[in-house]
Each structure stands twice: as C-alpha cells, then as structure tokens.
Write a protein that holds these residues in place. Structure first.
Motif, PDB file in Angstrom:
ATOM      1  N   GLY A   1     -34.614  -9.788  -3.892  1.00  0.00           N
ATOM      2  CA  GLY A   1     -33.278  -9.290  -3.633  1.00  0.00           C
ATOM      3  C   GLY A   1     -33.057  -8.943  -2.170  1.00  0.00           C
ATOM      4  N   TRP A   2     -34.130  -8.504  -1.506  1.00  0.00           N
ATOM      5  CA  TRP A   2     -34.049  -8.168  -0.075  1.00  0.00           C
ATOM      6  C   TRP A   2     -33.815  -9.426   0.758  1.00  0.00           C
ATOM      7  N   SER A   3     -34.603 -10.458   0.538  1.00  0.00           N
ATOM      8  CA  SER A   3     -34.465 -11.674   1.342  1.00  0.00           C
ATOM      9  C   SER A   3     -33.207 -12.450   0.967  1.00  0.00           C
ATOM     10  N   LEU A   4     -32.881 -12.495  -0.324  1.00  0.00           N
ATOM     11  CA  LEU A   4     -31.694 -13.233  -0.743  1.00  0.00           C
ATOM     12  C   LEU A   4     -30.407 -12.580  -0.238  1.00  0.00           C
ATOM     13  N   SER A   5     -30.469 -11.298   0.084  1.00  0.00           N
ATOM     14  CA  SER A   5     -29.291 -10.660   0.673  1.00  0.00           C
ATOM     15  C   SER A   5     -28.976 -11.260   2.038  1.00  0.00           C
ATOM     16  N   PHE A   6     -29.999 -11.755   2.742  1.00  0.00           N
ATOM     17  CA  PHE A   6     -29.777 -12.436   4.015  1.00  0.00           C
ATOM     18  C   PHE A   6     -29.456 -13.918   3.823  1.00  0.00           C
ATOM     19  N   ILE A   7     -30.022 -14.512   2.788  1.00  0.00           N
ATOM     20  CA  ILE A   7     -29.788 -15.937   2.549  1.00  0.00           C
ATOM     21  C   ILE A   7     -28.411 -16.165   1.928  1.00  0.00           C
ATOM     22  N   ILE A   8     -28.014 -15.290   1.013  1.00  0.00           N
ATOM     23  CA  ILE A   8     -26.755 -15.444   0.281  1.00  0.00           C
ATOM     24  C   ILE A   8     -25.713 -14.424   0.743  1.00  0.00           C
ATOM     25  N   GLY A   9     -26.115 -13.152   0.744  1.00  0.00           N
ATOM     26  CA  GLY A   9     -25.153 -12.077   0.981  1.00  0.00           C
ATOM     27  C   GLY A   9     -24.570 -12.058   2.377  1.00  0.00           C
ATOM     28  N   VAL A  10     -25.410 -12.113   3.396  1.00  0.00           N
ATOM     29  CA  VAL A  10     -24.908 -11.993   4.769  1.00  0.00           C
ATOM     30  C   VAL A  10     -24.057 -13.210   5.170  1.00  0.00           C
ATOM     31  N   PRO A  11     -24.465 -14.448   4.872  1.00  0.00           N
ATOM     32  CA  PRO A  11     -23.546 -15.562   5.153  1.00  0.00           C
ATOM     33  C   PRO A  11     -22.210 -15.431   4.419  1.00  0.00           C
ATOM     34  N   LEU A  12     -22.229 -14.887   3.180  1.00  0.00           N
ATOM     35  CA  LEU A  12     -20.975 -14.649   2.468  1.00  0.00           C
ATOM     36  C   LEU A  12     -20.136 -13.612   3.205  1.00  0.00           C
ATOM     37  N   VAL A  13     -20.787 -12.587   3.728  1.00  0.00           N
ATOM     38  CA  VAL A  13     -20.073 -11.591   4.527  1.00  0.00           C
ATOM     39  C   VAL A  13     -19.442 -12.258   5.751  1.00  0.00           C
ATOM     40  N   GLY A  14     -20.192 -13.153   6.405  1.00  0.00           N
ATOM     41  CA  GLY A  14     -19.651 -13.880   7.540  1.00  0.00           C
ATOM     42  C   GLY A  14     -18.414 -14.675   7.169  1.00  0.00           C
ATOM     43  N   PHE A  15     -18.443 -15.314   5.991  1.00  0.00           N
ATOM     44  CA  PHE A  15     -17.281 -16.067   5.517  1.00  0.00           C
ATOM     45  C   PHE A  15     -16.089 -15.140   5.269  1.00  0.00           C
TER      46      PHE A  15
END
Length: 390
Positions: A138-152
C-alpha cells in the motif's frame, strides 16, 4: 495463512494506498501546494515538521489497539483521516492545511499500528515477514497509483482537487472495515492500561534501541525526501506531469523493496535484512550527485535510494512486532511515532542542508544511517538468543 487473512490483507493494502497517498502527495507537488497556498518552501516545510511531530502523538492514540481492540483502533484512525481530508476540501487555506496534515497523520498512525498488531496476533513469526511485507505494498502503490492520480486531478481541476476524493475514499474504507473485520473481544478487567504498556516499552532496552533506529533511518530518508521534487524541478525544469512520473518510478522501487523483503526476510533473518538495507542506502545516497547529472540518471539514483530504504523499513516492522509481544501494538505505535519524529527532524534540517547541494543531503543521510546501524546492533544483540530468525 488463514482464509480470512487472504481477504483482509488485500483490503488493508487498498486502505493504505488511500492513507499514504495523502501523506506522500505533498513531497513531489511541494512547489504546487506552495503556490496554491501562497507560502514559500520554508513555511511549507514547517507544516511538514508539525505533521511529523503530530504523528508522535498519534502513537499514543494507537495504544487504544492494546486496550480496546485492534478493530477499534483501525476504525478510529480512518475516522480521523476522513474528517481531516474533508476539512481541507471545505476550507482551503494554509492554517486548514496544517490541521488537515495533523488529523490525517493521526489517523494514519492509528490505523497502521493497529493493523500490524492485528496481523501480529494471527500470523506466526516465521511467516510474518511475508504477511506484513504484503500490506506494505500500500505504501509503494500510493506512489505508483495514488500520486500520479493526484497529478491528474491537480492538472485538471486545480491543487485542491485531491482532498474531496481522498475524503470520500476514506469514508468508504471505514464502512467496509466495520463490516469486514470480526468484532473485538470484550476487554479483560485485568488488561494492562495504556500507561502500563508504555512503561513496559520504555523500560526495555531492545525496544528503546529499536525506537532509536527507526528515528534515525527516517531522518536519513527525509533529508532527501523533502527536497527531491525541488531538486528535480530546479535541475531539469520538470513540471507537474513529469514529477508525477518521477513519483511512479520511486513507487516501483519501493514495490521492489517490499517484494524482496517478502521473499527473503523470513529466510535471511529480519535483522540481517535491515542491516543490508542501511548499508546499501548509504551507497545510494552517496551516488545521487554523480547519477543526477541527467534526468534518467537522477531517476536511477532515486530508484536505488528508495528501494534500499524500503528494504530497511519493511524488514524492521516484523522484527519489531516480536521485540515485546506483551505490548505489541504499543511498541509498534511508539516505533512508528519515532519514525515520525525522525521525519520531523529530517524535514526541519532538509532545506538548510540542501542549500549546500544534493551531495550534502546525501552525506547527512549516510550519517543518520550509520547511527541507525549501531542501534540495530543493540536490538539484535539482545534478541538473538530469545527470538529465532530476528
């Protein structure tokens, strides 16, 4: 592994993606939030330090998981997180931003130790490295999925857009948790109090050494973590979408670190895995200036820095769950609180150190890591005879 845990672990991973996206999105988009809030980098760094100090107090709240039950601790944490994210969505301003950071980190630091103690109660130590490493996805996927989604979301609807989305996802996780997990057993009349458990932790030398270790290696990470977005933007002119991609690269490195720990830490021993991570992280920190002469080289350097740090962190968690089983949630909460205090120290020092360049940031990370290695020696020396495989 029990069938119920095979369902619970994916749910924990998904919930942690939401929690950690809120925590981590500030770093790569530090310049974006700075402009949106109308404050400079130093003022925003102060907000991050306040958040980290608040996380230390969150560890006290997490003691509820020892006294009232693991599920209760997780529900309370998700409630704080959801309220904090909603507050920023309703009243976007710098003071509200600070309050949101505090509430969401308190929620995070309530949920995670309660969840780890829940798994520590149900998974044998010889298999615990794998179980806990899986939840760390969940920690790493927050950068793989979550942060790019935040960028969008930011690119399309502005810097405030992530907060209502994360609040809604936190509420959904809270409702699912209430339905999915079994009810906590009724508390025993003679169960030790919060202060009894805290006294056990603070009077036990291996626990204190482990707490110091967490503080130190978190400081090492934060002196680079706080400034990497600014470093990338200043050096190469990277903008929002590119910074999101850089975050995804870091997330992939962390996913790799978690996978390695899941595959190897139970076989090699948790302390050996932590030591390997610390030594390799020192080498990666020293390599950052040399690799950072191009965008691709900088991304490789960040990949190495974060994968080795992740090996360190993920290996340390199952090790700490068995240092003091009688007060497991309390010790884990105190350990995580110490990592938060380490992040506060690193965030406070990072801008001053970075003023001398990324090489200085790397040297500071090495100094903290070497001290963490010394603390690890004391943990493993005390525990080697009593806990096989530590």
């Amino acid at each position: 592994m029990k069938r119920s845990l095979r369902l619970h672990i994916p749910f924990f991973v998904a919930t942690r993606i939401v929690l950690h996206t809120m925590f981590r999105m500030v770093y790569p988009f530090l310049p974006v939030f700075s402009r949106g809030l109308g404050v400079d980098l130093r003022v925003l760094s102060l907000a991050l330090s306040i958040r980290s100090v608040a996380g230390l107090f969150g560890s006290f709240l997490a003691f509820i998981a020892d006294s009232r039950g693991r599920k209760t601790g997780m529900l309370f944490g998700l409630g704080l997180f959801t309220a904090g994210a909603a507050l920023m969505a309703l009243w976007p301003a710098y003071p509200t931003f600070v309050i949101t950071l505090v509430l969401t980190i308190l929620g995070n630091f309530m949920f995670v130790p309660s969840m780890q103690a829940y798994l520590g109660d149900r998974v044998a130590y010889r298999r615990r490295g794998l179980a806990l490493a899986l939840t760390e996805f969940g920690w790493s996927l927050s950068f793989i999925i979550g942060v790019p989604l935040v960028g969008f979301l930011i690119a399309r609807w502005g810097w405030i857009a992530p907060f209502p989305v994360l609040s809604g996802m936190g509420l959904l996780a809270l409702l699912l948790l209430a339905w999915l997990l079994p009810r906590d057993p009724a508390p025993d009349a003679d169960r030790p109090s919060v202060w009894d458990n805290l006294q056990r932790v603070l009077s036990y030398s291996p626990a204190l050494a482990g707490i110091a270790m967490g503080l130190l290696f978190s400081s090492a990470n934060e002196v680079v973590n706080v400034v990497f977005g600014v470093w990338m933007e200043n050096s190469f002119g990277l903008k929002i979408a590119a910074l999101g991609a850089a975050s995804a690269v870091i997330g992939v490195s962390e996913l790799g670190g978690e996978s390695l720990v899941g595959a190897l830490s139970d076989r090699l021993g948790k302390a050996r895995s932590v030591a390997a991570g610390l030594v390799l992280n020192c080498l990666a920190a020293l390599a950052l200036p040399w690799l950072g002469q191009s965008v691709s080289g900088a991304l490789v350097g960040l990949f190495l820095f974060y994968i080795t740090f992740e090996i360190t962190v993920v290996s340390s968690i199952p090790m700490m769950t068995e240092v003091l089983p009688a007060a497991r949630a309390t010790l884990i909460a105190t350990f995580i609180g110490a990592t938060s205090l380490g992040r506060a120290l690193g965030a406070f020092l990072a801008p001053t150190i970075f003023a001398f360049g990324i090489f200085s940031s790397g040297l500071a990370a090495v100094a903290f890591n070497l001290l963490a290695l010394l603390a690890l020696y004391f943990v493993s020396a005390y525990q080697r005879e009593t806990v096989p495989g530590i």
